[in-house]
Design a protein around this motif. Structure first.
Motif, short mmCIF file in Angstrom:
data_model
loop_
_atom_site.label_atom_id
_atom_site.label_comp_id
_atom_site.label_asym_id
_atom_site.label_seq_id
_atom_site.Cartn_x
_atom_site.Cartn_y
_atom_site.Cartn_z
N ALA A 4 0.92 -1.41 0.03
CA ALA A 4 -0.16 0.02 0.03
C ALA A 4 0.87 1.24 0.24
O ALA A 4 2.03 1.14 0.56
CB ALA A 4 -0.47 -0.18 0.84
N ARG A 5 0.53 2.43 -0.46
CA ARG A 5 1.19 3.42 -0.41
C ARG A 5 0.66 4.45 0.64
O ARG A 5 -0.71 4.61 0.48
CB ARG A 5 1.54 4.11 -1.47
N LEU A 6 0.84 5.14 1.91
CA LEU A 6 0.37 5.60 2.65
C LEU A 6 0.82 6.81 3.19
O LEU A 6 2.32 6.79 3.30
CB LEU A 6 0.39 5.19 3.86
N PRO A 7 0.83 7.93 3.81
CA PRO A 7 0.88 9.28 4.07
C PRO A 7 2.70 8.82 5.29
O PRO A 7 2.02 7.30 6.15
CB PRO A 7 0.05 9.65 4.59
N TYR A 30 3.28 18.05 8.67
CA TYR A 30 2.93 17.25 8.60
C TYR A 30 1.18 17.74 9.15
O TYR A 30 -0.22 17.36 9.04
CB TYR A 30 3.06 16.45 10.02
N ARG A 31 0.66 18.84 9.07
CA ARG A 31 -0.57 19.93 9.25
C ARG A 31 -0.93 18.98 8.22
O ARG A 31 -2.29 18.72 7.58
CB ARG A 31 -0.67 20.66 8.65
N ALA A 32 -0.27 19.32 6.92
CA ALA A 32 -0.95 19.09 5.38
C ALA A 32 -1.67 18.16 4.99
O ALA A 32 -2.97 16.81 4.31
CB ALA A 32 -0.07 19.55 3.88
N MET A 33 -0.20 16.55 5.35
CA MET A 33 -0.82 15.59 5.53
C MET A 33 -2.18 15.02 6.69
O MET A 33 -2.75 14.40 6.15
CB MET A 33 0.07 14.84 6.75
N MET A 34 -2.61 15.68 7.63
CA MET A 34 -3.43 15.64 8.26
C MET A 34 -5.09 16.30 7.68
O MET A 34 -5.81 15.74 7.80
CB MET A 34 -4.08 15.96 9.92
N ARG A 35 -4.83 17.08 6.85
CA ARG A 35 -5.96 18.17 6.00
C ARG A 35 -6.27 17.22 5.09
O ARG A 35 -7.66 16.71 4.78
CB ARG A 35 -5.04 19.10 5.13
N GLU A 36 -5.20 16.61 4.46
CA GLU A 36 -5.49 15.57 3.29
C GLU A 36 -6.07 14.05 4.05
O GLU A 36 -7.35 13.89 3.47
CB GLU A 36 -4.42 14.93 2.99
N LEU A 37 -5.51 13.63 5.23
CA LEU A 37 -6.79 12.47 5.73
C LEU A 37 -8.13 13.15 6.19
O LEU A 37 -8.96 12.09 6.21
CB LEU A 37 -5.58 12.38 7.23
N LEU A 131 5.35 13.33 3.09
CA LEU A 131 6.06 11.91 2.83
C LEU A 131 5.29 11.71 2.16
O LEU A 131 4.00 10.98 3.17
CB LEU A 131 7.44 11.68 3.59
N THR A 132 5.46 10.26 1.73
CA THR A 132 4.51 9.20 1.60
C THR A 132 5.44 7.86 1.08
O THR A 132 6.88 7.73 1.21
CB THR A 132 3.50 9.43 0.07
#
Length: 245
Positions: A4-7, A30-37, A131-132
């Motif tokens: 799988a590909r994950l943050p 990491y804020r960008a990661m949370m917004r995406e999640l 990062l992913t």
């Protein structure tokens, strides 16, 4: 094996399956990661992978003078991890499922996640805002005599807790402990006071029995040390129980 590909969320600590991970997210990547999640519907898993940092910085320098007085702050998803981020991380990590992602008024996030599955890190992509990683799921094999070893580890763990807590601290020995060997192995690995390389070794053990054997050796050695050096600090283990979800 399933891939799988994950943050990817690197930390200076090891996450084990079944253990709760609270995060205070303030860096933009990491804020960008949370917004995406948060774009994932609430009834679906909001998953990301946690890996322990082998060589690098969990938090990138945020201003000149940290640590080099002439340096400019690093920016971008791979800041602090060098030109090849894959080499900066340990090769086995853990998938985290975010049960709660709460955005504060200042744009930072309060996150509560739980470790679920061990994964092997295959590649890291730094081309986006965070990062992913391409990940391979690792099966948890029981190994030989896992049940018997789990019983021995629990006995040694109770003695370790009593020694670590000391006469003036609240003992954890009254807490209800699991009896599933794999759960025991992860709980004890997370609760013992050890450095990141040791915890990483336990995470990536080939099977449950191997992890339990290693823990039994560590517990016996640590209990003997604490018995002879009663002034050793008890750290946070004596102040709050390890939380299994």
């Amino acid at each position: 094996m399933t891939t799988a590909r994950l943050p990817l969320f690197p930390l200076n600590s090891v996450l084990f399956p079944g253990l709760v991970l609270p995060l205070n997210v303030f860096e933009e990547r990491y804020r960008a990661m949370m917004r995406e999640l948060l774009k994932t519907p609430e009834d679906e898993s909001r998953r990301f992978a946690v890996v322990a940092v082998r060589d690098g910085h969990e938090v990138a320098p945020s201003a000149p003078g940290m640590p080099d007085p002439m340096a400019q702050p690093e920016r971008g998803p791979a800041a602090g991890f060098g030109p090849d981020p894959l080499k900066s991380f340990h090769g086995v990590g853990c998938v985290a499922d975010a049960a709660t992602i709460r955005e504060r008024a200042d744009g930072t996030f309060e996150v509560l996640a739980t470790g679920t599955t061990r994964v092997r890190l295959l590649s890291v992509d730094a081309s986006g805002p965070f990062l992913t990683a391409e990940l391979e799921e690792l099966a948890e094999e029981p190994g030989d005599e896992a049940g018997t070893l789990a019983e021995g580890v629990l006995r040694s763990f109770r003695q370790y807790q009593k020694r670590l807590a000391g006469a003036r601290e609240r003992s954890l020995t009254g807490a209800e402990l699991p009896d599933d060997p794999s759960v025991v192995s992860y709980l004890v690995a997370a609760a013992m006071v050890h450095d990141t390389p040791t915890k990483q070794r336990l995470l990536q053990a080939p099977d449950t029995a191997s992890r339990l054997r290693d823990e039994l050796r560590l517990l016996r050695a640590e209990t003997a040390i604490i018995r002879n050096l009663p002034s050793l600090p008890a750290f946070e283990l004596t102040r709050a129980p390890t939380s299994l979800n």
